[in-house]
Motif scaffolding. Structure first.
Motif, mmCIF file in Angstrom:
data_model
loop_
_atom_site.group_PDB
_atom_site.id
_atom_site.type_symbol
_atom_site.label_atom_id
_atom_site.label_comp_id
_atom_site.label_asym_id
_atom_site.label_seq_id
_atom_site.Cartn_x
_atom_site.Cartn_y
_atom_site.Cartn_z
ATOM 1 N N GLY A 111 18.758 32.439 24.371
ATOM 2 C CA GLY A 111 19.496 33.391 23.533
ATOM 3 C C GLY A 111 19.509 34.807 24.106
ATOM 4 O O GLY A 111 18.668 35.166 24.941
ATOM 5 N N SER A 112 20.468 35.602 23.604
ATOM 6 C CA SER A 112 20.624 36.993 24.069
ATOM 7 C C SER A 112 19.339 37.796 23.910
ATOM 8 O O SER A 112 19.014 38.644 24.751
ATOM 9 C CB SER A 112 21.707 37.710 23.252
ATOM 10 N N ALA A 113 18.599 37.530 22.837
ATOM 11 C CA ALA A 113 17.392 38.309 22.560
ATOM 12 C C ALA A 113 16.346 38.130 23.664
ATOM 13 O O ALA A 113 15.452 38.970 23.816
ATOM 14 C CB ALA A 113 16.799 37.884 21.218
ATOM 15 N N VAL B 215 25.611 27.893 32.171
ATOM 16 C CA VAL B 215 26.833 27.839 31.372
ATOM 17 C C VAL B 215 26.848 28.980 30.352
ATOM 18 O O VAL B 215 25.825 29.317 29.777
ATOM 19 C CB VAL B 215 26.896 26.491 30.607
ATOM 20 N N ASN B 216 28.026 29.569 30.152
ATOM 21 C CA ASN B 216 28.228 30.497 29.033
ATOM 22 C C ASN B 216 29.640 30.282 28.535
ATOM 23 O O ASN B 216 30.463 29.650 29.210
ATOM 24 C CB ASN B 216 28.011 31.946 29.483
ATOM 25 N N GLU B 217 29.918 30.770 27.350
ATOM 26 C CA GLU B 217 31.289 30.697 26.857
ATOM 27 C C GLU B 217 32.147 31.647 27.679
ATOM 28 O O GLU B 217 31.702 32.731 28.067
ATOM 29 C CB GLU B 217 31.324 31.079 25.380
ATOM 30 N N ASN B 218 33.397 31.226 27.962
ATOM 31 C CA ASN B 218 34.322 32.086 28.708
ATOM 32 C C ASN B 218 34.898 33.117 27.741
ATOM 33 O O ASN B 218 35.980 32.952 27.199
ATOM 34 C CB ASN B 218 35.422 31.230 29.347
ATOM 35 N N ASP B 219 34.141 34.185 27.537
ATOM 36 C CA ASP B 219 34.467 35.136 26.468
ATOM 37 C C ASP B 219 35.818 35.829 26.649
ATOM 38 O O ASP B 219 36.463 36.188 25.676
ATOM 39 C CB ASP B 219 33.355 36.192 26.352
ATOM 40 N N THR B 220 36.261 36.002 27.890
ATOM 41 C CA THR B 220 37.543 36.691 28.132
ATOM 42 C C THR B 220 38.717 35.972 27.479
ATOM 43 O O THR B 220 39.629 36.595 26.962
ATOM 44 C CB THR B 220 37.808 36.787 29.656
ATOM 45 N N SER C 262 23.152 30.060 28.956
ATOM 46 C CA SER C 262 22.584 31.391 28.753
ATOM 47 C C SER C 262 23.557 32.325 28.046
ATOM 48 O O SER C 262 24.687 32.521 28.484
ATOM 49 C CB SER C 262 22.176 31.998 30.099
ATOM 50 N N SER C 263 23.097 32.895 26.958
ATOM 51 C CA SER C 263 23.827 33.977 26.286
ATOM 52 C C SER C 263 23.387 35.280 26.946
ATOM 53 O O SER C 263 22.549 35.270 27.839
ATOM 54 C CB SER C 263 23.434 34.043 24.809
ATOM 55 N N GLY C 264 23.962 36.374 26.472
ATOM 56 C CA GLY C 264 23.447 37.666 26.921
ATOM 57 C C GLY C 264 24.434 38.505 27.687
ATOM 58 O O GLY C 264 24.122 39.647 28.050
ATOM 59 N N SER C 265 25.633 37.957 27.954
ATOM 60 C CA SER C 265 26.563 38.748 28.772
ATOM 61 C C SER C 265 27.034 39.998 28.023
ATOM 62 O O SER C 265 27.141 41.075 28.616
ATOM 63 C CB SER C 265 27.749 37.893 29.218
ATOM 64 N N VAL C 266 27.296 39.867 26.728
ATOM 65 C CA VAL C 266 27.756 41.038 25.962
ATOM 66 C C VAL C 266 26.644 42.093 25.924
ATOM 67 O O VAL C 266 26.872 43.271 26.224
ATOM 68 C CB VAL C 266 28.183 40.632 24.524
ATOM 69 N N ALA C 267 25.441 41.640 25.628
ATOM 70 C CA ALA C 267 24.308 42.573 25.564
ATOM 71 C C ALA C 267 24.058 43.212 26.934
ATOM 72 O O ALA C 267 23.761 44.413 27.031
ATOM 73 C CB ALA C 267 23.061 41.837 25.080
ATOM 74 N N GLY D 133 32.165 29.365 19.482
ATOM 75 C CA GLY D 133 31.706 30.263 18.413
ATOM 76 C C GLY D 133 30.307 30.769 18.640
ATOM 77 O O GLY D 133 30.032 31.924 18.423
ATOM 78 N N ASP D 134 29.450 29.941 19.066
ATOM 79 C CA ASP D 134 28.086 30.376 19.317
ATOM 80 C C ASP D 134 27.498 29.480 20.402
ATOM 81 O O ASP D 134 27.930 28.344 20.578
ATOM 82 C CB ASP D 134 27.258 30.283 18.039
ATOM 83 N N ASN D 135 26.525 30.019 21.090
ATOM 84 C CA ASN D 135 26.000 29.263 22.224
ATOM 85 C C ASN D 135 25.049 28.133 21.825
ATOM 86 O O ASN D 135 24.728 27.284 22.649
ATOM 87 C CB ASN D 135 25.338 30.214 23.223
ATOM 88 N N ASP D 136 24.588 28.129 20.575
ATOM 89 C CA ASP D 136 23.779 26.975 20.131
ATOM 90 C C ASP D 136 24.657 25.728 20.127
ATOM 91 O O ASP D 136 24.295 24.695 20.697
ATOM 92 C CB ASP D 136 23.206 27.218 18.730
HETATM 93 N N1 GLU Z 1 28.800 34.385 24.915
HETATM 94 C C1 GLU Z 1 28.040 35.405 24.270
HETATM 95 C C2 GLU Z 1 27.284 36.246 25.291
HETATM 96 O O1 GLU Z 1 27.038 35.808 26.376
HETATM 97 C C3 GLU Z 1 26.953 34.855 23.369
HETATM 98 C C4 GLU Z 1 27.320 33.984 22.242
HETATM 99 C C5 GLU Z 1 26.048 33.490 21.496
HETATM 100 O O2 GLU Z 1 24.948 33.875 21.814
HETATM 101 O O3 GLU Z 1 26.164 32.676 20.603
HETATM 102 O O4 GLU Z 1 26.922 37.350 24.986
#
Ligand code: GLU
Length: 402
Positions: free
Chosen positions: A11-13, A129-134, A48-53, A143-146
């Motif tokens: 997670g991003s945290a 892997v991450n969501e292709n946010d663009t 892995s989340s965290g790209s926005v952060a 919707g969420d990485n879980d």
């Molecule tokens: N794709 C988003 C990111 O990398 C995270 C989405 C999520 O954590 O659920 O910041």
């Protein structure tokens, strides 16, 4: 370690604990765990989340909750930072896979994702892997990485999903409100009571997002994938997990993964075409555990792409005897039906597969199973034997490509 292929969701945290950029604070022990997995011969896929952060500090924004395009820009710049941050912990190469729900729903793209992950793993590369946010507008978003991690566990045919976050498991009550709240170590089945426990804690920062973790666990476990929620902040918990000790919450797999795959083929996939088989092919498929060869197909019906599900029909009785995933589009298959597989390359100019439907991608319907030969479980065990003793078709494709 009680798994062979694990998807680890981070997670991003954990990636960007102060929301202002990447940090190695928690990734170091996660990376150590992944290296331990590799040393034990296990395969690991990271979500892995965290790209926005990670990109937040690099894009101008005036509000604590920036607009979607601003967040997409943050993700675009942060993704690079995040990948660089991961790579510095590994000697083996990392790779980036950005995917959307739309990609996972499209059969051809689904097969492409599956093949890519398989080849990366075979080459000792870590898929991240991450969501292709663009491009992820509302309808394309997982919707969420879980939930994305659960989908990745399915597409990669993992047998374990490990959700690492700043919570160390599912509690009966919010541990912030009640320090004596009981943590569930084992969840045999995900019921509405389990969702209730998660909702009770969802407004609190430390346990936020528990609902989506339960959804992910439900999706994975019903498909035969054991799921764990574990603290990614606690190096010791990961150390214990590597020793086979669960320090978080274990959601039990509901069935063996190969049975789940059969169920998915049978009930989830919608067929977009039909192939009609002669008596010899019917016998080979239903009684001998064979793959379906183009030579046994007398005609085809419908417009399907490679990777689509098709119904397999007995030409005499016109009944559906099986379902499976076609290796060829209807256009290409129409050219090779009735032909020996050795002729495929000459006719089409390429031969990604000698079979039209591979045995591992096929489910025989109960109604077609001759009671004196097969029960459902015998059919399944035959499939296991086949899978162990033959080279899957997808591997043949990849070897040609490599
Ligand atoms: N794709 C988003 C990111 O990398 C995270 C989405 C999520 O954590 O659920 O910041």
């Amino acid at each position: 370690m009680n798994f062979q292929r694990v998807v680890i969701k981070v997670g991003s945290a954990l990636v960007a604990p102060d929301k202002q950029g990447c940090s190695g604070q928690y990734l170091l022990s996660i990376a150590r765990f992944i290296t331990q997995c590799h040393q034990a011969g296990k395969e690991v896929i990271l979500v892995s989340s965290g790209s926005v952060a990670a990109g937040r500090a690099l894009i101008r924004h005036g509000s604590p909750n920036p607009s979607i395009p601003t967040k997409q820009a943050m993700a675009a710049v942060g993704q690079m930072k995040m990948m660089a941050n991961w790579q510095r912990f590994f000697d083996v190469p990392c790779s980036q896979l950005l995917i959307t729900h739309g990609d996972l729903k499209d059969r051809q793209r689904y097969i492409n994702i599956k093949n890519t992950i398989r080849i990366l793993l075979a080459n000792g590369v870590i898929p991240i892997v991450n969501e292709n946010d663009t491009v992820a507008t509302e309808e394309l978003k997982v919707g969420d990485n879980d939930n994305l991690a659960a989908q990745v566990a399915l597409v990669s045919e993992a047998d374990c999903l490990l959700i690492l976050s700043d919570v160390d498991g599912l509690y009966r009550e919010n541990p912030k409100d009640n320090p004596n709240a009981e943590k569930l170590t084992d969840v045999a089945q995900i019921t509405s009571a389990i969702y209730q426990m998660a909702s009770g804690t969802s407004n609190h920062i430390a346990t936020g997002g528990m609902q989506t973790k339960i959804q992910a666990a439900e999706k994975a476990t019903e498909n035969g994938i054991a799921t764990y929620i574990l603290s990614g902040e606690d190096a010791q918990a990961l150390e214990q997990f590597a020793q086979g000790v669960n320090a978080g919450t274990h959601f039990h797999a509901q069935q063996a993964p190969f049975k789940a795959k059969k169920h998915w083929l049978k009930h989830t996939l919608k067929s977009t075409g039909r192939v009609l088989l002669d008596a010899g092919a019917i016998k080979a498929v239903t009684q001998k555990g064979a793959s379906l060869l183009p030579s046994g197909i007398t005609s085809i019906d419908g417009r399907f792409a490679a990777g689509d599900s098709i119904d397999i029909i007995d030409v005499t009785s016109q009944s559906v005897i099986a379902k499976g995933i076609s290796q060829y589009s209807y256009r290409d298959l129409a050219k090779i039906i009735g032909q020996n597989s050795n002729q495929i390359a000459t006719i089409l100019g390429y031969c990604p597969s000698k079979v039209a439907v591979h045995r591992d991608d096929m489910v025989i319907l109960q109604s077609a199973i001759n009671s004196e030969i097969n029960t459902d479980s015998e059919t399944d065990s035959k499939t296991v034997t086949t899978a162990k003793t033959t080279t899957p078709v997808v591997n043949q494709i990849s070897r040609k490509e490599e």
